[in-house]
Write an enzyme that holds these catalytic residues in place. Sequence first.
Site, PDB file in Angstrom:
ATOM      1  N   SER A  15      -9.630  -4.571  -1.783  1.00  0.00           N
ATOM      2  CA  SER A  15     -10.251  -5.155  -0.600  1.00  0.00           C
ATOM      3  C   SER A  15     -11.089  -6.376  -0.982  1.00  0.00           C
ATOM      4  CB  SER A  15     -11.067  -4.072   0.124  1.00  0.00           C
ATOM      5  OG  SER A  15     -11.461  -4.495   1.406  1.00  0.00           O
ATOM      6  N   ASP A  27      -2.506  -1.831   8.423  1.00  0.00           N
ATOM      7  CA  ASP A  27      -3.877  -2.141   8.005  1.00  0.00           C
ATOM      8  C   ASP A  27      -4.620  -2.867   9.135  1.00  0.00           C
ATOM      9  OD1 ASP A  27      -6.216  -3.165   6.755  1.00  0.00           O
ATOM     10  OD2 ASP A  27      -5.215  -3.233   4.816  1.00  0.00           O
ATOM     11  N   HIS A  36      -5.834   0.652   5.621  1.00  0.00           N
ATOM     12  CA  HIS A  36      -6.566  -0.071   4.582  1.00  0.00           C
ATOM     13  C   HIS A  36      -6.920   0.806   3.386  1.00  0.00           C
ATOM     14  CE1 HIS A  36      -8.577  -3.718   3.337  1.00  0.00           C
ATOM     15  NE2 HIS A  36      -9.690  -3.067   3.075  1.00  0.00           N
TER      16      HIS A  36
END
Length: 208
Positions: free
Chosen positions: A108, A158, A189
């Site tokens: 991320s 996501d 995610h």
Amino acid sequence: MTDPAFIHRFVPAPTLATAPTLLLLHGTGGNEEDLLDLGQSLLPDANLLSPRGKVLEGAMPRFFRRLAEGVFDLEDLKFRTHELAEFVTTMAQAYRFNPHKVVAVGYSNGANIAASLLLQEPNVLRAAVLLHAMVPFVPNTLPDLTGKPVFLSAGRADPIVAPENTQQLATLLGQAGADVVLHWQPGGHQLSREEFEAARTWLSKRDF
């Protein structure tokens, strides 16, 4: 002059000087402990270097500022990318690991700054594993990433990183010459077991 110091963990491999080093870069709200187990499982014989992001969003550490979800402070991103590159170089000297065998593993926000390293400081990384990354910025001139191995994984559902953004990043890195593998999984995610296994298999086939 930047201050390259980060709160961090370093876990040496038995063959410290010749082993690759995984640069572990956590997501928003993580810290230097978050990805140690992941790194150990991905490449058991590697050194692990895991810094904590210096930027706070509320109480949550990040590696660079954002103005809103998916909207980055590009000046801060540039500054923090160079700062992280300097940190890696300094730690290679301090811990005596091979600076030419550094492989970023980012999730991320950590994957986004790893992508920024590839685009701004390409000589710092031998390869990269980018888990749920988006395009950090589009450079005016692409770096020379010829043959540099990059593994990208993303979720089709996501809600934070749109699939087309991940595809754009894969295309951008490919245009710079990187050897890009893009792995899709059906989820969101969160890091899935299936993409972890895909990343581990990919790493096991690389000669670092």
